[in-house]
Write an enzyme that holds these catalytic residues in place. Structure first.
Site, PDB file in Angstrom:
ATOM      1  N   ASN A 130       0.816  -1.193   0.000  1.00 41.99           N
ATOM      2  CA  ASN A 130       0.000   0.000   0.000  1.00 41.99           C
ATOM      3  C   ASN A 130       0.864   1.263   0.000  1.00 41.99           C
ATOM      4  O   ASN A 130       1.620   1.491   0.925  1.00 41.99           O
ATOM      5  CB  ASN A 130      -0.886  -0.045   1.240  1.00 41.99           C
ATOM      6  N   ILE A 136      -5.013   5.198   3.318  1.00 40.29           N
ATOM      7  CA  ILE A 136      -5.779   3.973   3.117  1.00 40.29           C
ATOM      8  C   ILE A 136      -5.646   3.194   4.415  1.00 40.29           C
ATOM      9  O   ILE A 136      -4.552   2.788   4.771  1.00 40.29           O
ATOM     10  CB  ILE A 136      -5.227   3.153   1.940  1.00 40.29           C
ATOM     11  N   PRO A 137      -6.744   3.029   5.131  1.00 43.56           N
ATOM     12  CA  PRO A 137      -6.683   2.516   6.505  1.00 43.56           C
ATOM     13  C   PRO A 137      -6.362   1.028   6.594  1.00 43.56           C
ATOM     14  O   PRO A 137      -7.132   0.258   7.139  1.00 43.56           O
ATOM     15  CB  PRO A 137      -8.074   2.819   7.045  1.00 43.56           C
ATOM     16  N   CYS A 138      -5.232   0.650   6.090  1.00 43.29           N
ATOM     17  CA  CYS A 138      -4.882  -0.764   6.144  1.00 43.29           C
ATOM     18  C   CYS A 138      -4.559  -1.165   7.570  1.00 43.29           C
ATOM     19  O   CYS A 138      -4.453  -2.344   7.879  1.00 43.29           O
ATOM     20  CB  CYS A 138      -3.709  -1.069   5.218  1.00 43.29           C
ATOM     21  N   HIS A 139      -4.416  -0.185   8.430  1.00 44.91           N
ATOM     22  CA  HIS A 139      -4.150  -0.498   9.827  1.00 44.91           C
ATOM     23  C   HIS A 139      -5.408  -1.017  10.508  1.00 44.91           C
ATOM     24  O   HIS A 139      -5.368  -1.519  11.608  1.00 44.91           O
ATOM     25  CB  HIS A 139      -3.638   0.751  10.544  1.00 44.91           C
TER      26      HIS A 139
END
Length: 167
Positions: A130, A136-139
């Site tokens: 990412n 981009i809330p990949c967390h």
DNA sequence: ATCTAACAAGTGG
DNA sequence: CCACTTGTTAGAT
């Protein structure tokens, strides 16, 4: 296309977060890698007043930060005339971007969302690539068993983003 | 162009 | 707790 390139920096006690804008759109974001949990308490030392900087600071503070003008599909597209990421990756990132605020999803859920229920492993793979962590809330993506998973710049960031900096 | 190793997961033994 | 599965990517052949 391509107009101005703008570089922003949010200075924190954990290092500087760099954001790159092209024509006002978020094109890239990078966080300093943290091997473990820093002993220093997190806090923002300096940041800009622009939307992107505010968004980053808000996200790190656990505020209701509403995604402003990300339009990340536009933002991600062509930096050198080349698409950033593969088709599959973009699908994954888009699915992640659509996770409602304050919620979390599992890698498996995302895999289903893009129509490849067994590709959860690949989804995780895409998360790691990412280009826009935080934006981009990949967390917010966790493993099915509740495990925190991993994070490009170190788990400390992921935990911070999940819990918010309430300190 | 093909093959192989690696991966931030999941399911089953 | 360990091993097999699974889809995609990056690097080597």
């Amino acid at each position: 296309m391509s107009g101005k390139l703008q570089r922003l920096k949010v200075e924190t006690t954990w290092g500087d977060i760099k954001v790159e804008l092209i024509d006002g759109k978020v094109a890239r974001c990078s966080l300093p890698f943290l091997a473990g949990q820093p002993e220093t308490p997190f806090s923002v030392k300096a940041s800009g007043t622009d939307a992107a900087s505010k968004f980053v600071v808000a996200a790190l503070s656990g505020k209701p930060a509403k995604g402003p003008t990300l339009l990340f599909s536009e933002a991600l597209a062509k930096e050198n005339g080349k698409l950033e990421g593969t088709t599959f990756q973009q699908q994954v990132w888009q699915a992640i971007a659509e996770i409602p605020p304050g919620k979390t999803k599992t890698y498996g859920e995302l895999a289903q969302a893009i129509g490849r229920p067994r590709a959860y492993r690949a989804v995780a793979n895409a998360c790691g690539k990412n280009p826009l962590p935080v934006f981009i809330p990949c967390h917010r993506v966790l493993a099915a068993n509740g495990n925190i998973g991993g994070f490009t710049a170190g788990l400390a960031w992921k935990r911070l983003l999940l819990t918010g900096n309430r300190a």
